[in-house]
Motif scaffolding. Structure first.
Motif, PDB file in Angstrom:
ATOM      1  N   ASP A 148      -2.113  -5.281   7.439  1.00 35.58           N
ATOM      2  CA  ASP A 148      -1.187  -5.471   8.602  1.00 35.58           C
ATOM      3  C   ASP A 148       0.313  -5.003   8.083  1.00 35.58           C
ATOM      4  O   ASP A 148       1.097  -4.986   9.067  1.00 35.58           O
ATOM      5  N   ASN A 149       0.539  -4.910   6.943  1.00 36.84           N
ATOM      6  CA  ASN A 149       1.906  -4.246   6.477  1.00 36.84           C
ATOM      7  C   ASN A 149       2.080  -2.670   6.465  1.00 36.84           C
ATOM      8  O   ASN A 149       2.981  -2.087   6.131  1.00 36.84           O
ATOM      9  N   GLY A 150       0.867  -2.117   7.136  1.00 37.80           N
ATOM     10  CA  GLY A 150       0.781  -0.646   7.297  1.00 37.80           C
ATOM     11  C   GLY A 150       0.427   0.273   5.921  1.00 37.80           C
ATOM     12  O   GLY A 150       0.297   1.742   6.282  1.00 37.80           O
ATOM     13  N   SER A 151       0.127  -0.430   4.909  1.00 38.86           N
ATOM     14  CA  SER A 151      -0.180   0.297   3.739  1.00 38.86           C
ATOM     15  C   SER A 151      -2.071   0.164   3.829  1.00 38.86           C
ATOM     16  O   SER A 151      -2.486  -0.795   4.128  1.00 38.86           O
ATOM     17  N   TYR A 152      -2.330   1.335   2.974  1.00 37.72           N
ATOM     18  CA  TYR A 152      -3.682   1.294   2.820  1.00 37.72           C
ATOM     19  C   TYR A 152      -3.978   0.658   1.409  1.00 37.72           C
ATOM     20  O   TYR A 152      -3.364   0.696   0.472  1.00 37.72           O
ATOM     21  N   TYR A 153      -5.108   0.034   1.410  1.00 34.64           N
ATOM     22  CA  TYR A 153      -5.915  -0.688   0.300  1.00 34.64           C
ATOM     23  C   TYR A 153      -7.395  -0.327  -0.223  1.00 34.64           C
ATOM     24  O   TYR A 153      -7.841  -0.138   0.731  1.00 34.64           O
ATOM     25  N   CYS A 154      -7.470  -0.315  -1.319  1.00 30.32           N
ATOM     26  CA  CYS A 154      -8.970   0.136  -2.003  1.00 30.32           C
ATOM     27  C   CYS A 154      -9.916  -1.032  -1.773  1.00 30.32           C
ATOM     28  O   CYS A 154      -9.585  -2.150  -2.376  1.00 30.32           O
ATOM     29  N   THR A 155     -10.921  -1.266  -1.065  1.00 28.56           N
ATOM     30  CA  THR A 155     -12.235  -1.989  -1.250  1.00 28.56           C
ATOM     31  C   THR A 155     -13.444  -1.596  -1.694  1.00 28.56           C
ATOM     32  O   THR A 155     -13.728  -0.549  -1.300  1.00 28.56           O
ATOM     33  N   ASP A 156     -14.355  -2.240  -2.326  1.00 27.03           N
ATOM     34  CA  ASP A 156     -15.731  -1.760  -2.736  1.00 27.03           C
ATOM     35  C   ASP A 156     -16.346  -2.795  -2.455  1.00 27.03           C
ATOM     36  O   ASP A 156     -16.686  -3.750  -3.333  1.00 27.03           O
ATOM     37  N   ALA A 157     -17.199  -2.876  -1.267  1.00 26.65           N
ATOM     38  CA  ALA A 157     -17.982  -3.941  -1.121  1.00 26.65           C
ATOM     39  C   ALA A 157     -19.277  -4.022  -1.940  1.00 26.65           C
ATOM     40  O   ALA A 157     -19.662  -4.926  -2.012  1.00 26.65           O
ATOM     41  N   ARG A 203     -13.538  -9.121  -6.651  1.00 18.78           N
ATOM     42  CA  ARG A 203     -12.849  -8.419  -7.658  1.00 18.78           C
ATOM     43  C   ARG A 203     -12.373  -7.044  -7.059  1.00 18.78           C
ATOM     44  O   ARG A 203     -11.310  -6.263  -7.603  1.00 18.78           O
ATOM     45  N   TYR A 204     -13.216  -6.497  -6.155  1.00 22.88           N
ATOM     46  CA  TYR A 204     -12.762  -4.978  -5.857  1.00 22.88           C
ATOM     47  C   TYR A 204     -12.317  -5.110  -4.082  1.00 22.88           C
ATOM     48  O   TYR A 204     -12.317  -4.036  -3.697  1.00 22.88           O
ATOM     49  N   PHE A 205     -11.647  -6.487  -3.800  1.00 28.41           N
ATOM     50  CA  PHE A 205     -11.403  -6.444  -2.376  1.00 28.41           C
ATOM     51  C   PHE A 205      -9.870  -6.312  -2.498  1.00 28.41           C
ATOM     52  O   PHE A 205      -9.166  -7.214  -2.707  1.00 28.41           O
ATOM     53  N   ASN A 206      -9.425  -4.917  -1.830  1.00 28.27           N
ATOM     54  CA  ASN A 206      -7.966  -4.735  -1.795  1.00 28.27           C
ATOM     55  C   ASN A 206      -7.186  -4.773  -3.142  1.00 28.27           C
ATOM     56  O   ASN A 206      -6.198  -5.258  -3.316  1.00 28.27           O
ATOM     57  N   MET A 207      -7.894  -4.089  -4.024  1.00 30.32           N
ATOM     58  CA  MET A 207      -7.520  -3.967  -5.279  1.00 30.32           C
ATOM     59  C   MET A 207      -6.316  -3.052  -5.541  1.00 30.32           C
ATOM     60  O   MET A 207      -6.342  -2.128  -4.811  1.00 30.32           O
ATOM     61  N   PRO A 208      -5.356  -3.190  -6.505  1.00 35.08           N
ATOM     62  CA  PRO A 208      -4.102  -2.364  -6.276  1.00 35.08           C
ATOM     63  C   PRO A 208      -4.968  -1.061  -7.082  1.00 35.08           C
ATOM     64  O   PRO A 208      -5.783  -0.887  -7.781  1.00 35.08           O
ATOM     65  N   TYR A 209      -4.147   0.087  -6.543  1.00 30.86           N
ATOM     66  CA  TYR A 209      -4.616   1.553  -6.438  1.00 30.86           C
ATOM     67  C   TYR A 209      -4.985   1.808  -8.033  1.00 30.86           C
ATOM     68  O   TYR A 209      -6.047   2.451  -8.302  1.00 30.86           O
TER      69      TYR A 209
END
Length: 289
Positions: free
Chosen positions: A155-164, A181-187
């Motif tokens: 929602d802030n316009g940025s992309y985040y990394c997620t590994d389901a 642990r891998y939900f919207n983790m910093p790049y």
């Protein structure tokens, strides 16, 4: 060839094509042939699979609406995807090489009950597309193994990394446990041992955020341990999460999902969330420039 595989990576609803591509030449003319996977040669088989997948998708409609924030939609999908599925292994304990296990069918057709990383990531991609959340399917190497995950625009316009996939731990009891642990983790942390080498036109991927605005693992309540000893966390309710991230949230925007066709530009593809051609004579999907 690269365009074809980019098309498949960006359109998970095309679950029935295989990895075989041929180019035929006649004089100065060239013809590009896409082969349907052996499991889906018959139109009736494609219809049956599509119907089962659709039933799975509609279950998500019961818990998600487009008025939710992008983060809330992502979390709802992440949690249900993990709780409904198990990682698919073959009889030797290796990752399954069945076609369904590498597509949305594995995670959305309840007959299978799971797939490998490609199925997890493509299902998350498909469902985020359905609810208007911009995202990318990404594949490359995690350590020495081929793997797949997602980049999600929040929602802030940025992309985040997620590994389901890596958020779905195996337990000795077989109990499903949620892991963040891998939900919207910093790049930088997420990519400490990964690359995008198997993603076609990977140079078009967005730059992901380094912040922890939507990263939950650092403040969740620990509820147990996975079989490998990792801690397993239960995230707060979405309403509580929404309060915590208000400062980082702006009005969400929805963009057209695209397929990458070159480093200079992109071609828009117009399709329903699931496009299946019933005829035994499969035609190419239509791409409008």
């Amino acid at each position: 060839f690269n365009t074809y595989f980019a098309l498949l990576q960006d359109n998970p609803q095309i679950f029935y094509y295989g990895s075989t591509v041929r180019i035929f030449t006649t004089g100065s003319n060239a013809f590009f042939a896409m082969a349907v996977d052996n499991d889906y040669i018959n139109g009736s088989d494609r219809i049956a699979e599509a119907d089962a997948i659709t039933e799975g998708v509609l279950e998500y409609d019961e818990i998600i609406n487009v008025n939710m924030s992008n983060y809330a939609i992502e979390k709802k999908i992440h949690d249900k995807l993990i709780l409904d599925n198990n990682y698919a292994y073959d009889e030797n304990g290796d990752p399954s090489d069945e076609k369904y296990a590498h597509s949305i069918a594995g995670s959305l057709n309840s007959t299978y009950g799971g797939g490998v990383c490609e199925s997890y990531a493509k299902t998350l991609q498909l469902l985020l597309n359905r609810y208007g959340v911009d995202n990318y399917f990404v594949c490359g190497y995690a350590g020495s193994e081929a793997h797949a995950w997602n980049m999600v625009r929040l929602d802030n316009g940025s992309y985040y990394c997620t590994d389901a996939t890596w958020d779905d731990p195996s337990t000795s009891s077989g109990q499903h446990m949620l892991y963040y642990r891998y939900f919207n983790m910093p790049y930088s942390e997420f990519y400490s041992n990964r690359n995008n080498s198997l993603t076609y036109f990977s140079e078009a991927l967005p730059v992901c955020a380094e912040d922890t605005a939507y990263y939950t693992a650092s403040y969740n309540t620990r509820v147990g341990y996975a079989e490998n000893g990792d801690e397993v966390y239960q995230a707060p309710d979405v309403s509580e999460d929404e309060t915590r991230i208000t400062a980082a949230t702006t009005e969400s925007t929805t963009e057209t999902t695209t397929i990458h066709t070159s480093t200079e530009g992109q071609t828009e593809v117009t399709t329903n969330f699931l496009q299946v051609i019933a005829s035994d004579s499969v035609k190419p999907i239509t791409i409008s420039k």
